[in-house]
Design a protein around this motif. Sequence first.
Motif, PDB file in Angstrom:
ATOM      1  N   SER A 279      78.387  15.965 -20.267  1.00  0.00           N
ATOM      2  CA  SER A 279      78.888  16.415 -18.962  1.00  0.00           C
ATOM      3  C   SER A 279      80.350  16.021 -18.869  1.00  0.00           C
ATOM      4  CB  SER A 279      78.082  15.785 -17.816  1.00  0.00           C
ATOM      5  OG  SER A 279      78.216  14.378 -17.824  1.00  0.00           O
ATOM      6  N   GLY A 280      81.014  16.500 -17.831  1.00  0.00           N
ATOM      7  CA  GLY A 280      82.432  16.201 -17.673  1.00  0.00           C
ATOM      8  C   GLY A 280      82.692  14.745 -17.345  1.00  0.00           C
ATOM      9  N   SER A 281      83.905  14.325 -17.589  1.00  0.00           N
ATOM     10  CA  SER A 281      84.305  12.953 -17.283  1.00  0.00           C
ATOM     11  C   SER A 281      84.489  12.788 -15.778  1.00  0.00           C
ATOM     12  CB  SER A 281      85.610  12.614 -17.995  1.00  0.00           C
ATOM     13  OG  SER A 281      85.466  12.747 -19.393  1.00  0.00           O
ATOM     14  N   ILE A 332      76.051  26.743 -22.668  1.00  0.00           N
ATOM     15  CA  ILE A 332      75.232  26.871 -21.452  1.00  0.00           C
ATOM     16  C   ILE A 332      75.594  25.728 -20.509  1.00  0.00           C
ATOM     17  CG2 ILE A 332      72.893  26.822 -20.501  1.00  0.00           C
ATOM     18  CD1 ILE A 332      71.906  28.067 -23.093  1.00  0.00           C
ATOM     19  N   LEU A 333      75.782  26.054 -19.250  1.00  0.00           N
ATOM     20  CA  LEU A 333      76.116  25.071 -18.229  1.00  0.00           C
ATOM     21  C   LEU A 333      74.927  24.914 -17.286  1.00  0.00           C
ATOM     22  CD1 LEU A 333      79.692  26.380 -17.325  1.00  0.00           C
ATOM     23  CD2 LEU A 333      79.032  24.803 -19.160  1.00  0.00           C
ATOM     24  N   VAL A 334      74.611  23.666 -16.926  1.00  0.00           N
ATOM     25  CA  VAL A 334      73.496  23.386 -16.015  1.00  0.00           C
ATOM     26  C   VAL A 334      73.968  22.393 -14.954  1.00  0.00           C
ATOM     27  CG1 VAL A 334      71.134  22.522 -15.787  1.00  0.00           C
ATOM     28  CG2 VAL A 334      71.818  23.721 -17.879  1.00  0.00           C
ATOM     29  N   LEU A 362      76.815  20.257 -20.090  1.00  0.00           N
ATOM     30  CA  LEU A 362      77.347  21.216 -21.061  1.00  0.00           C
ATOM     31  C   LEU A 362      76.458  21.191 -22.297  1.00  0.00           C
ATOM     32  CD1 LEU A 362      79.542  23.103 -22.234  1.00  0.00           C
ATOM     33  CD2 LEU A 362      80.852  21.036 -22.818  1.00  0.00           C
ATOM     34  N   LEU A 363      75.831  22.336 -22.603  1.00  0.00           N
ATOM     35  CA  LEU A 363      74.937  22.445 -23.746  1.00  0.00           C
ATOM     36  C   LEU A 363      75.603  23.309 -24.814  1.00  0.00           C
ATOM     37  CD1 LEU A 363      73.122  21.696 -21.288  1.00  0.00           C
ATOM     38  CD2 LEU A 363      71.352  23.149 -22.265  1.00  0.00           C
ATOM     39  N   LYS A 364      75.837  22.722 -25.983  1.00  0.00           N
ATOM     40  CA  LYS A 364      76.439  23.451 -27.092  1.00  0.00           C
ATOM     41  C   LYS A 364      75.358  23.718 -28.139  1.00  0.00           C
ATOM     42  CE  LYS A 364      81.254  22.090 -26.457  1.00  0.00           C
ATOM     43  NZ  LYS A 364      81.760  23.479 -26.371  1.00  0.00           N
ATOM     44  N   SER A 401      69.176  13.824 -15.209  1.00  0.00           N
ATOM     45  CA  SER A 401      69.894  13.049 -16.217  1.00  0.00           C
ATOM     46  C   SER A 401      70.063  13.901 -17.462  1.00  0.00           C
ATOM     47  CB  SER A 401      69.121  11.772 -16.576  1.00  0.00           C
ATOM     48  OG  SER A 401      67.936  12.102 -17.288  1.00  0.00           O
ATOM     49  N   LEU A 402      71.034  13.549 -18.293  1.00  0.00           N
ATOM     50  CA  LEU A 402      71.218  14.285 -19.545  1.00  0.00           C
ATOM     51  C   LEU A 402      70.010  14.116 -20.460  1.00  0.00           C
ATOM     52  CD1 LEU A 402      74.998  13.620 -20.304  1.00  0.00           C
ATOM     53  CD2 LEU A 402      73.946  15.623 -19.231  1.00  0.00           C
ATOM     54  N   GLU A 403      69.350  12.969 -20.379  1.00  0.00           N
ATOM     55  CA  GLU A 403      68.151  12.761 -21.191  1.00  0.00           C
ATOM     56  C   GLU A 403      67.041  13.719 -20.784  1.00  0.00           C
ATOM     57  OE1 GLU A 403      67.767  10.993 -23.937  1.00  0.00           O
ATOM     58  OE2 GLU A 403      69.927  10.654 -23.711  1.00  0.00           O
ATOM     59  N   GLN A 404      66.911  13.972 -19.479  1.00  0.00           N
ATOM     60  CA  GLN A 404      65.906  14.933 -19.026  1.00  0.00           C
ATOM     61  C   GLN A 404      66.223  16.336 -19.515  1.00  0.00           C
ATOM     62  OE1 GLN A 404      66.279  13.947 -14.837  1.00  0.00           O
ATOM     63  NE2 GLN A 404      64.221  13.047 -14.812  1.00  0.00           N
TER      64      GLN A 404
END
Length: 465
Positions: A279-281, A332-334, A362-364, A401-404
């Motif tokens: 995700s962004g800073s 892909i952005l979520v 941000l999903l690459k 969360s990013l983990e989720q």
Amino acid sequence: MEVLDDVIAAARLVPLSEAVEVNPKIDRTALHDDLDVSFVPMAAVEALSGGIDVSTVRKYAGVKKGYTHFRDGDILFAKVTPCMENGKMAIARKLVNGVGFGSTEFHVLRPRAGVDARYIYYFVSSQTFRKEASGHMTGAVGLRRVPSTFLEEQLIPLPGIERQREIVAELEKQFSRLDEAVANLQRVKANLKRYKASILKDAVEGRLVPLEAELARREGRTFETGEQLLQRILEARRKEWKGRGKCKEPVAANTAGLTPMPSGWTWATIEQLTYLVTSGSRGWGDFYSDNGVLFIRAQDIKTDALNMTGLARVDVPVDAEGSRSSVNANDILVTITGANVTKSALVPMLSEPAFVSQHVALLKLTSSDTAAFVFNWLVSPANGRETLEKLAYGAGKPGLSLEQVRALPVALPPQAEQDRICEEIERRLSLVRGVESEVDANLKRAQALRQATLAKAFSERDQLC
């Protein structure tokens, strides 16, 4: 509308303060602490429709200080931006014990004897009046308010009570026809929304196009299965690993409780299909600029598409991590925090650099070929979105969360089947978008006609000045 012209022509122009009492003082003689009263926050008043929800009940003791008082028959007029511009006005009706309290951002207009509340409501809720009120707002940008003196001094054509009722009856006759048309259009929109959801559900569950496994069987050929595709992606992920140390193997999907896959499909996780989920800073809001790089926020993807209109810009901080949160085509952005949590976008080709905010994941994808299908899985209401919403709204403030996100299970068909699925989704949804566009245009026409009717009803006041 001829009756309105004749009636208005016979009216006299008076300051609004002669027709209503603005912000009347409260009479506390009949009020006691245990009295039940209606409570109306700003959210309980609908924009433009005059709808008001008075179902929330509180004790007088809890609202007698710090809230605006009103009673049955009063008109509530939102004084603060953007609520006023959006038309949040309503007549207070069916209040508990005839008494209500609500947001301090309401002006209260109490009709005097011989004045119909509906006549006043239609006058002050008209676009013409709201536009004029907007030009007289005071206060800081972003929190401007309509002063009570503006309301008191505005001129209103005021015929006798019987003629006021004639005007209201004529307006409501015409509005009832408009309301019926609008209700029909809204039903069409609701049906389109359900149809889109069914398209996505059938698509990502293998019922929209022929299965690749079935086609290969008929044609007597082999094909790359979803499992083989996953292994190819994982191998590419290992080879392209640029992180510290040895590439850590992503966690596979926990298939317990998941539905069986169509022939040739397999389960994967977002982490398995990506080489980076981030995700962004934080703190980039301090670097907004007129000429910097594009800065994508949660509000820019709230329609499940990247809205390029009005994108913010930032000067990238000197010590920023740079490429980690930079955005490219087929990413892909979520949305992971806030009111729009789970809303997503598939990034199109961009003509200039872009970065994401801290509220957007941000999903690459390791294989950009899978991006379209994975995106459709994410936004399908019965599939990825349902799972993410359960996680996001499980407890406390909405958020992911990013983990989720990494652990989210995703159905993975063969690549050739993904391509056909996404083509068919686009074909069908393009037809839906065409109908939606026409419906939205008709809704705008209906609203414009409503405002034109109100403007005509009160237009003679300028000629009488």
